[in-house]
Design an enzyme around this catalytic site. Structure first.
Site, mmCIF file in Angstrom:
data_model
loop_
_atom_site.group_PDB
_atom_site.id
_atom_site.type_symbol
_atom_site.label_atom_id
_atom_site.label_comp_id
_atom_site.label_asym_id
_atom_site.label_seq_id
_atom_site.Cartn_x
_atom_site.Cartn_y
_atom_site.Cartn_z
ATOM 1 N N CYS A 27 14.515 31.194 48.826
ATOM 2 C CA CYS A 27 14.680 30.510 47.455
ATOM 3 C C CYS A 27 14.080 31.152 46.577
ATOM 4 O O CYS A 27 12.695 31.672 46.773
ATOM 5 C CB CYS A 27 14.242 29.126 47.643
ATOM 6 S SG CYS A 27 14.361 28.069 46.267
ATOM 7 N N TYR B 263 -0.546 37.363 32.531
ATOM 8 C CA TYR B 263 -0.730 36.486 33.701
ATOM 9 C C TYR B 263 -1.682 35.382 33.443
ATOM 10 O O TYR B 263 -1.425 34.339 33.761
ATOM 11 C CB TYR B 263 -1.493 37.182 34.794
ATOM 12 C CG TYR B 263 -1.883 36.574 35.976
ATOM 13 C CD1 TYR B 263 -3.101 36.028 36.081
ATOM 14 C CD2 TYR B 263 -0.954 36.517 37.110
ATOM 15 C CE1 TYR B 263 -3.529 35.409 37.468
ATOM 16 C CE2 TYR B 263 -1.143 35.960 38.159
ATOM 17 C CZ TYR B 263 -2.497 35.343 38.474
ATOM 18 O OH TYR B 263 -3.097 34.491 39.632
ATOM 19 N N THR C 99 -5.641 38.387 49.326
ATOM 20 C CA THR C 99 -3.859 38.289 49.454
ATOM 21 C C THR C 99 -3.529 39.589 48.913
ATOM 22 O O THR C 99 -4.161 40.232 48.387
ATOM 23 C CB THR C 99 -3.368 37.202 48.836
ATOM 24 O OG1 THR C 99 -3.427 37.238 47.321
ATOM 25 C CG2 THR C 99 -3.886 35.960 49.143
HETATM 26 N N1 LIG Z 1 -4.700 36.222 45.140
HETATM 27 C C1 LIG Z 1 -5.416 35.689 44.244
HETATM 28 O O1 LIG Z 1 -6.876 36.329 43.770
HETATM 29 C C2 LIG Z 1 -5.171 34.494 43.331
HETATM 30 C C3 LIG Z 1 -6.032 33.655 42.528
HETATM 31 C C4 LIG Z 1 -5.626 32.622 42.013
HETATM 32 C C5 LIG Z 1 -4.550 32.228 41.957
HETATM 33 N N2 LIG Z 1 -3.469 33.003 42.553
HETATM 34 C C6 LIG Z 1 -2.111 32.443 42.716
HETATM 35 O O2 LIG Z 1 -1.444 32.136 43.814
HETATM 36 C C7 LIG Z 1 -0.363 31.926 44.273
HETATM 37 C C8 LIG Z 1 0.042 32.628 45.602
HETATM 38 O O3 LIG Z 1 -0.479 34.083 45.319
HETATM 39 P P1 LIG Z 1 -1.126 34.855 46.485
HETATM 40 O O4 LIG Z 1 -2.353 35.472 46.153
HETATM 41 O O5 LIG Z 1 -0.794 34.091 47.777
HETATM 42 O O6 LIG Z 1 0.041 36.041 46.385
HETATM 43 P P2 LIG Z 1 1.061 36.787 47.385
HETATM 44 O O7 LIG Z 1 1.605 37.839 46.997
HETATM 45 O O8 LIG Z 1 0.273 37.048 49.073
HETATM 46 O O9 LIG Z 1 2.088 35.545 47.985
HETATM 47 C C9 LIG Z 1 3.036 35.236 46.925
HETATM 48 C C10 LIG Z 1 4.292 34.647 47.628
HETATM 49 O O10 LIG Z 1 5.201 34.225 46.548
HETATM 50 C C11 LIG Z 1 6.538 34.695 47.042
HETATM 51 N N3 LIG Z 1 7.255 34.902 45.668
HETATM 52 C C12 LIG Z 1 6.856 35.713 44.605
HETATM 53 N N4 LIG Z 1 7.890 35.714 43.628
HETATM 54 C C13 LIG Z 1 8.657 34.634 44.110
HETATM 55 C C14 LIG Z 1 9.870 33.855 43.753
HETATM 56 N N5 LIG Z 1 10.318 34.508 42.535
HETATM 57 N N6 LIG Z 1 10.293 32.957 44.352
HETATM 58 C C15 LIG Z 1 9.858 32.629 45.661
HETATM 59 N N7 LIG Z 1 8.865 33.039 46.006
HETATM 60 C C16 LIG Z 1 8.178 33.887 45.381
HETATM 61 C C17 LIG Z 1 6.067 36.276 47.546
HETATM 62 O O11 LIG Z 1 7.035 36.595 48.445
HETATM 63 C C18 LIG Z 1 4.828 35.771 48.408
HETATM 64 O O12 LIG Z 1 5.323 35.314 49.780
HETATM 65 C C19 LIG Z 1 0.125 32.742 42.936
HETATM 66 O O13 LIG Z 1 0.534 31.820 41.899
HETATM 67 C C20 LIG Z 1 -0.911 33.312 42.210
HETATM 68 O O14 LIG Z 1 -1.150 33.637 41.028
HETATM 69 C C21 LIG Z 1 -3.890 33.914 43.348
HETATM 70 C C1 LIG Z 2 -6.238 41.953 39.205
HETATM 71 C C2 LIG Z 2 -6.361 40.751 40.100
HETATM 72 C C3 LIG Z 2 -5.934 39.687 39.245
HETATM 73 C C4 LIG Z 2 -6.105 38.238 40.174
HETATM 74 C C5 LIG Z 2 -5.755 37.239 39.297
HETATM 75 C C6 LIG Z 2 -6.191 35.804 40.282
HETATM 76 O O1 LIG Z 2 -5.419 34.775 39.574
HETATM 77 C C7 LIG Z 2 -7.422 35.787 40.287
HETATM 78 C C8 LIG Z 2 -8.372 35.453 39.071
HETATM 79 C C9 LIG Z 2 -9.699 35.386 39.382
HETATM 80 C C10 LIG Z 2 -10.733 35.512 38.488
HETATM 81 C C11 LIG Z 2 -10.503 35.184 37.022
HETATM 82 C C12 LIG Z 2 -11.669 35.198 36.231
HETATM 83 C C13 LIG Z 2 -11.376 34.891 34.815
HETATM 84 C C14 LIG Z 2 -12.678 34.667 34.483
HETATM 85 C C15 LIG Z 2 -12.721 34.003 32.820
HETATM 86 O O2 LIG Z 2 -12.934 32.965 32.923
HETATM 87 C C16 LIG Z 2 -13.693 35.088 32.032
HETATM 88 O O3 LIG Z 2 -15.035 34.395 32.559
HETATM 89 C C17 LIG Z 2 -13.822 36.373 32.243
HETATM 90 C C18 LIG Z 2 -13.247 36.916 30.957
HETATM 91 C C19 LIG Z 2 -14.025 38.334 30.848
HETATM 92 C C20 LIG Z 2 -15.323 38.021 29.963
HETATM 93 O O4 LIG Z 2 -16.325 37.274 30.367
HETATM 94 O O5 LIG Z 2 -14.921 38.005 28.590
#
Ligand SMILES: NC(=O)c1ccc[n+]([C@@H]2O[C@H](COP(=O)([O-])OP(=O)(O)OC[C@H]3O[C@@H](n4cnc5c(N)ncnc54)[C@H](O)[C@@H]3O)[C@@H](O)[C@H]2O)c1
Ligand SMILES: CCCCC[C@H](O)CC\C=C/C=C/C=C/[C@@H](O)[C@@H](O)CCCC(=O)O
Length: 260
Positions: free
Chosen positions: A63, A151, A188
């Site tokens: 999906c 993002y 991840t």
């Molecule tokens: N890894 C991080 O640092 C981090 C931090 C905060 C939030 N997130 C969020 O967590 C969620 C999961 O990310 P992750 O880190 O596990 O990444 P990941 O790439 O390991 O996993 C993402 C999964 O989503 C699936 N996916 C992507 N696009 C899709 C679509 N259009 N339809 C269905 N499935 C789809 C991929 O196939 C994969 O299995 C995301 O929303 C990401 O933004 C990740």
């Molecule tokens: C390129 C990898 C991006 C991963 C995105 C994931 O969703 C993980 C996000 C992780 C941390 C995000 C931090 C955000 C911080 C803000 O709150 C701020 O403090 C930082 C902005 C920079 C600044 O201090 O001006």
């Protein structure tokens, strides 16, 4: 909410955070439908989880959260298979500042679509049994990541949408709680090929690395927070932050009652 016998849908379930979410939900007694566009990874995970938790506890459906048709079909199949939907984890997401329109489509429109399709099945006002929806946002949904402006925008929007839906549900009597999960950096695939993912902002890779140097957590840390948001029925409209040195609920300012 006790999870025994409950049915959950996890998007982006085949890898990373979604895989860990699916595992902890199964460990705690739920049945889980794994939705992902990665067929190979999804089928492999379902086979592994079926061996560990039983054949009738998991279902993988290919999906794409960008597709209304595929999402409607997947949720309908979930109801037909497991009798209803109690838990939805809108987790699928991507990061690619060059493919920014697709990033918006997956990260934001996919969350909205999953929510609205699930409402048709979960809403107590239309025959559903209520439940909880957890949207995977990010720490970048509460503060900007300069190297990932689109993002960041999608994740801020997910937080705002979640909080508004929490209020709408409470005021309308949907019987559904809505919460956002805001992880910091998690180990991840999303953290791979960062230069390519940053696209026009790849010159800010070093700045991003300074944030990452503060710590990267495991998917299991995020899954434990999901479990808290799912099982604690007092949580509605919350944004739960989890990073290497902190786990806390975002203290959003309350609206001023009267102008000073
Ligand atoms: N890894 C991080 O640092 C981090 C931090 C905060 C939030 N997130 C969020 O967590 C969620 C999961 O990310 P992750 O880190 O596990 O990444 P990941 O790439 O390991 O996993 C993402 C999964 O989503 C699936 N996916 C992507 N696009 C899709 C679509 N259009 N339809 C269905 N499935 C789809 C991929 O196939 C994969 O299995 C995301 O929303 C990401 O933004 C990740
Ligand atoms: C390129 C990898 C991006 C991963 C995105 C994931 O969703 C993980 C996000 C992780 C941390 C995000 C931090 C955000 C911080 C803000 O709150 C701020 O403090 C930082 C902005 C920079 C600044 O201090 O001006």
């Amino acid at each position: 909410m006790a999870l025994s016998g409950k049915s959950a849908v996890v998007t982006g379930a085949a890898m990373g955070i979604g895989k860990a979410m699916s595992e902890i939900l199964l460990q705690n007694g739920a049945k889980v439908v794994l939705l992902d566009m990665n067929e190979a990874a999804g089928k492999s995970l379902q086979e592994a989880l079926s061996k560990q938790y039983g054949q009738d506890r998991t279902l993988f459906l290919i999906c794409n959260v960008e597709s209304e048709e595929q999402m409607k079909a997947a949720f309908q199949k979930t109801v037909e298979t497991f009798g209803g939907i109690d838990i939805l984890c809108n987790n699928a997401g991507m990061l690619n500042e060059s493919e920014w329109e697709k990033t918006v489509s997956v990260n934001l429109l996919g969350v909205i679509r999953g929510t609205y399709v699930a409402l048709q099945h979960m809403n107590k006002l239309t025959g559903g049994r209520g439940g909880v929806i957890v949207n995977t946002a990010s720490l970048a949904g509460l503060g900007p990541l300069p190297s990932c402006p689109v993002y960041t925008a999608t994740k801020h929007a997910v937080v705002g949408f979640t909080r508004a839906m929490a209020g709408a549900s409470a005021a309308s009597g949907y019987g559904i709680r809505f919460n956002a999960l805001c992880p910091g950096f998690v180990q991840t695939d999303l953290l791979s090929n960062i230069l390519a993912r940053l696209g026009p902002f790849s010159h800010l890779e070093a700045l991003t690395q300074t944030f990452m140097d503060k710590g990267v957590i495991n998917t299991s840390d995020v899954a434990k927070c999901l479990l808290e948001l799912v099982t604690d029925e007092t949580k509605n409209g919350e944004a739960l932050i989890v990073k290497s040195d902190l786990k806390m609920y975002m203290p959003f300012p309350t609206e001023p009652k009267t102008p000073k």
